[in-house]
Scaffold this motif. Structure first.
Motif, short mmCIF file in Angstrom:
data_model
loop_
_atom_site.label_atom_id
_atom_site.label_comp_id
_atom_site.label_asym_id
_atom_site.label_seq_id
_atom_site.Cartn_x
_atom_site.Cartn_y
_atom_site.Cartn_z
N PHE A 34 -6.75 7.71 -4.07
CA PHE A 34 -5.15 8.50 -4.74
C PHE A 34 -4.46 7.49 -5.64
CE2 PHE A 34 -4.67 9.08 -0.36
CZ PHE A 34 -2.95 8.35 -0.62
N MET A 35 -3.48 7.38 -6.48
CA MET A 35 -2.47 6.94 -6.18
C MET A 35 -0.93 8.62 -6.14
SD MET A 35 -1.25 4.90 -9.21
CE MET A 35 0.27 2.95 -9.96
N ALA A 36 -0.53 8.03 -5.06
CA ALA A 36 0.86 9.02 -5.48
C ALA A 36 2.12 7.82 -5.36
CB ALA A 36 0.41 9.82 -3.75
N PRO A 37 3.24 9.38 -5.41
CA PRO A 37 4.70 7.84 -5.13
C PRO A 37 4.91 7.78 -3.78
CG PRO A 37 4.47 10.11 -7.26
CD PRO A 37 2.82 9.64 -5.74
N ASN A 38 4.64 8.89 -2.87
CA ASN A 38 4.63 8.66 -1.79
C ASN A 38 3.48 8.59 -0.79
OD1 ASN A 38 5.86 11.66 -0.17
ND2 ASN A 38 6.67 10.88 -2.13
N LEU A 39 2.79 8.61 0.31
CA LEU A 39 2.12 8.81 1.15
C LEU A 39 1.82 10.18 1.33
CD1 LEU A 39 -0.24 7.84 2.56
CD2 LEU A 39 0.84 6.94 4.55
N ALA A 40 3.48 10.90 2.16
CA ALA A 40 3.18 12.37 2.16
C ALA A 40 2.56 13.17 1.27
CB ALA A 40 4.54 12.89 2.83
N GLY A 89 9.64 -2.21 -3.62
CA GLY A 89 10.26 -1.80 -3.82
C GLY A 89 10.12 0.04 -3.97
N PRO A 90 12.02 -0.05 -4.92
CA PRO A 90 12.11 1.33 -4.99
C PRO A 90 10.60 1.59 -6.66
CG PRO A 90 13.29 0.07 -6.25
CD PRO A 90 12.82 -0.21 -5.28
N LYS A 91 10.25 0.47 -7.56
CA LYS A 91 9.09 0.29 -8.06
C LYS A 91 7.35 0.72 -7.79
CE LYS A 91 12.05 -2.41 -11.50
NZ LYS A 91 11.91 -3.39 -12.41
N SER A 92 7.38 0.65 -6.57
CA SER A 92 6.43 1.15 -5.43
C SER A 92 5.69 1.81 -6.11
CB SER A 92 5.96 0.08 -4.62
OG SER A 92 6.49 0.96 -3.67
N CYS A 93 4.58 2.08 -6.13
CA CYS A 93 3.90 3.58 -5.03
C CYS A 93 2.51 3.36 -4.42
CB CYS A 93 2.43 3.85 -6.72
SG CYS A 93 3.87 4.55 -7.24
N VAL A 94 2.53 3.81 -3.79
CA VAL A 94 0.83 4.32 -2.78
C VAL A 94 -0.58 4.53 -3.15
CG1 VAL A 94 0.34 5.10 -0.06
CG2 VAL A 94 2.89 5.31 -0.27
N TRP A 95 -1.03 3.42 -3.09
CA TRP A 95 -2.71 3.86 -3.20
C TRP A 95 -3.47 3.59 -2.28
CZ3 TRP A 95 -5.22 -0.97 -4.64
CH2 TRP A 95 -6.92 -0.88 -5.02
N TYR A 96 -4.22 4.69 -2.13
CA TYR A 96 -5.63 4.67 -0.88
C TYR A 96 -6.61 4.42 -2.25
CZ TYR A 96 -8.84 6.29 2.19
OH TYR A 96 -9.14 7.08 3.88
N TRP A 97 -7.82 4.04 -1.34
CA TRP A 97 -9.21 3.62 -2.12
C TRP A 97 -9.98 4.07 -0.55
CZ3 TRP A 97 -11.84 0.42 0.34
CH2 TRP A 97 -11.28 -1.12 0.25
N GLU A 98 -11.34 4.75 -0.67
CA GLU A 98 -12.63 5.20 0.12
C GLU A 98 -14.01 4.61 -0.63
OE1 GLU A 98 -11.19 8.12 3.06
OE2 GLU A 98 -12.34 8.41 1.80
N ILE A 99 -14.57 3.78 0.17
CA ILE A 99 -15.93 3.17 -0.48
C ILE A 99 -17.01 3.85 0.83
CG2 ILE A 99 -17.31 1.41 -1.05
CD1 ILE A 99 -15.63 -0.20 -2.35
#
Length: 728
Positions: free
Chosen positions: A698-704, A678-688
């Motif tokens: 990267f880890m961000a408050p929102n994807l945009a 919910g409102p406590k979550s963040c977006v996490w993207y990774w590549e290998i």
């Protein structure tokens, strides 16, 4: 989560760490050498000093409490080494290498320290390097440290090294062999040609080589020095002190190395009994003197003394620990009787059986109500390999206290229970806070440079420091066959550690609220001290201390999340951590305009940076391993199983994948997740990418916002230089 997950292994001592590999992460205000940021215009010697390890010198402040040989003990060994180093006039073919090998606890470091001090008085000491467990780049400091110390002894040599660095500052990023040639061999050859050679046999002492993190680096150091000694291209003779590890034995065993090396074994031997008895008698006399107890009769008795000497079994560390046990507050005769009454496991053939029995006695005498906190403290110290006063990695005592949620009285009681094996140096705080101005304000209002200084002080020094007197106690604690129920490496202790950190996360997040991209105290929370079990005297330091505890607690959870025996309920609970506040904590601790940090993420070592509340990470070149990726995949599955992360569906991954050259896409994988709920979550993207060998996230408050910052930074999976090299 690179910064947050691993910051507890990184100590920033007033330095800026910067990507030197054509990264978009740059700091235009300073030159960067060997990941160390220096003001433009620094002299070459100043650059060399920053790249060196000041604590490794035999006379450094960090070695105030370093072991030394008691007067009258180990005299034959000391004389042998001094005679090797300073042979009698007319002696031909003095060997250029010396290696003293022996197991832990027999006194190698004490002999090395004593020899260094004696050779210094004789004017024959060039440099010293006392290894200790500190961090992954220890080997990178070795040659710069030796070179810097030599530069303080030989003026002409200093000038040549200074010019060499200014001519090619990238030399500090090159291999040890290249640095040895540039800093040691070439300047000495130039001096020799000019008729200004050193012209005498100078000793360099290297203690604890087996403590250097990489076994490959340990062997490489021996190979480089042995080659120079074999060819006679420097006037130095080198003395090594270490455990007889197989790879070190192998490095000294080739015929062309063995024939130029004076090797001596310092075994666990009863031959040291007379020295140990002398050491014990002197120690007991000091105990009586400090308590102002004049005795006409001898104490301890000859019988007790003989018992202690036999139990020492050739290990000076046993005798030293016995003296500390008896010296503790309380009846000294009762303590002596307890030590003499210890009984080892008679089925054990270990030479450390008596020492283990002694350590078991120390742990068994701890009151049951204090044992959980003591084991947790021991576990934290063992995780960071904090033992011996040899300049190793330190953790500030106030950070440890608050990680354990102990008051001052409770913490001192815990340390007192371990006083025989644990040193608590609670010297007064000398850190200059006047540079911050108003200390009643939180640290977030300070400049990034001052914030980094304060963070380094809080992590490493605030409230003093604590460490084990000797590595043998660390070895005892991590080996369950020796320490049994007191081992810090057990399924139960791993869960205790995880639960402790999780509790801190929930406790601290309640006291924070958001303001823009950072955190401030929540309404109703008067100050940072309200969250701390043992606060400092002002808000400036308390706000930093609180943020560091919060960050370390998260790192402690993430570093154990891969363990299959962490209780399921703890894993489910971890998914309900407020990861947005975790991200905000990073914004507080790591100023957005500061240079990238060297950190770890999921087993990968690399550069990380924070920009407007978004964390970016990319692995270091040539440090990626597919085995790390296999473990990483298992962690992903586990976090999904317990609801810590959930897939985030978007066309973002497809667009990001287009940055990868087609020839690499068959080996490319990526993931986009929401971490938390919910409102406590963040977006996490990774590549290998396994073909090229890189990891990005990267880890961000929102994807945009995360996508926008990645595009602004050019934070692609590989930069153009890497693509062109691979494709060419």
């Amino acid at each position: 989560m690179p910064i947050l997950a691993s910051s507890q292994y990184i100590t920033l001592n007033n330095g800026h760490f910067t990507d030197i590999n054509n990264s978009h992460f740059t700091d235009q205000s300073a030159e960067v050498i060997n990941n160390i940021s220096l003001a433009n215009g620094s002299a070459g010697i100043d650059i060399l000093l920053e790249a060196s390890n000041r604590d490794a010198a035999h006379d450094s402040k960090a070695r105030d409490y370093a072991p030394r040989c008691h007067p009258g003990t180990r005299e034959q060994h000391i004389e042998d080494i001094v005679y090797w180093a300073v042979p009698a006039a007319g002696t031909d073919n003095a060997l250029p290498l010396f290696w003293m090998k022996g197991p832990a606890g027999v006194g190698k470091s004490a002999i090395a320290q004593t020899c260094a001090e004696r050779l210094k008085k004789l004017g024959k000491l060039g440099a010293t390097f006392f290894f200790s467990a500190k961090g992954p780049d220890k080997a990178a400091e070795f040659i710069p440290t030796i070179a810097y110390q030599l530069s303080t002894e030989f003026h002409e040599y200093r000038g040549l090294v200074d010019k060499r660095i200014l001519r090619d500052k990238a030399i500090l990023d090159k291999t040890m062999a290249t640095q040895f040639q540039a800093f040691i061999v070439e300047p000495l050859q130039e001096l020799e040609k000019a008729g200004k050679g050193i012209g005498q046999r100078i000793v360099i002492i290297v203690d604890g080589l087996d403590e250097c993190e990489s076994t490959d680096d340990q062997c490489r150091i021996i190979e480089i020095i042995a080659a120079a000694a074999r060819d006679g291209i420097t006037p130095f003779c080198w003395a090594f002190f270490s455990r007889p590890e197989p790879h070190i034995e192998a490095s000294f065993s080739p015929a062309d190395v063995a024939q130029i090396t004076c090797m001596t074994l310092l075994p666990i031997s009863r031959d040291a009994d007379s020295d140990i008895e002398l050491y014990l008698r002197s120690g007991f006399e000091n105990i009586l003197r400090r308590r102002n107890i004049p005795l006409k009769s001898q104490w301890p008795s000859d019988s007790d003394m003989q018992t202690l000497v036999e139990k020492s079994n050739g290990l000076f560390i046993y005798a030293a620990t016995a003296l500390r046990v008896v010296a503790r507050p309380g009846p000294i005769e009762e303590a002596l009787c307890a030590v003499c009454a210890t009984s080892p496991d008679r089925t054990s053939n270990s030479p450390f059986a008596e020492l283990d029995a002694f350590y078991m006695l120390i742990m068994q005498r701890i009151p049951s109500e204090e044992l959980p906190a003591i084991l947790l403290l021991c576990m934290m110290l063992c995780r960071n390999k904090i033992y011996a006063a040899t300049g190793g990695y330190r953790i500030g005592a106030m950070l440890q206290r608050n990680m354990l949620s102990l008051s001052e009285i409770q913490f001192r009681a815990v340390c007192n229970q371990l006083s025989a094996v644990l040193h608590f140096d609670d010297r007064s705080d000398t850190f200059d806070l006047t540079q911050f101005g108003d200390t009643g304000r939180p640290f977030q209002r300070a400049t990034s440079a001052l914030t980094e200084k304060l963070r380094a002080h809080v992590i490493g020094e605030l409230g003093g420091s604590i460490y084990f007197y000797h590595k043998s106690f660390y070895d005892f604690l991590i080996d369950s066959t020796r320490s049994g129920i007191f081992s810090v490496r057990s399924l139960a202790m791993d869960n205790v550690y995880f639960k402790n950190n999780l509790g801190l996360l929930f406790k601290y997040e309640e006291s924070y609220c958001f303001q823009e991209s950072g955190l401030i105290l929540a309404p109703g929370v008067p100050d940072s001290a309200a969250s701390l079990s043992w606060p400092y005297i002002n808000e400036l330091v308390n706000s930093m201390l609180k943020a560091c505890v919060y960050d370390w607690a998260l790192g402690g959870c993430f570093s154990y999340i891969h363990l299959p025996w962490i209780e399921p309920q703890l894993m489910w609970d971890f998914g309900h951590v407020d990861f947005r506040k975790v991200l905000g904590s990073g914004t507080m601790l790591f100023a957005e305009h500061s240079a990238p940090l060297i950190s770890w993420s999921w087993g990968h070592r690399g550069y990380s940076k924070l920009i407007r509340g978004t964390h970016l990470f990319r692995s270091l070149p040539n440090r990626f391993q597919e085995s790390d990726a296999v473990k990483f995949n298992a962690i992903i599955k586990k976090m999904q199983k317990y609801g810590i992360i959930q897939p985030y569906y978007s066309n973002f991954t497809a667009r990001f994948k287009s940055f990868v050259p087609k020839k690499f896409q068959d080996k490319h994988t990526s993931g986009l997740y929401r971490i938390g709920h919910g409102p406590k979550s963040c977006v996490w993207y990774w590549e290998i990418n396994f073909r090229v060998g890189y990891y990005r996230e990267f880890m961000a408050p929102n994807l945009a916002e995360g996508q926008r910052i990645c595009e602004e930074e050019g934070f692609n999976l590989w930069n153009k230089e890497t693509h062109s090299e691979e494709e060419g």
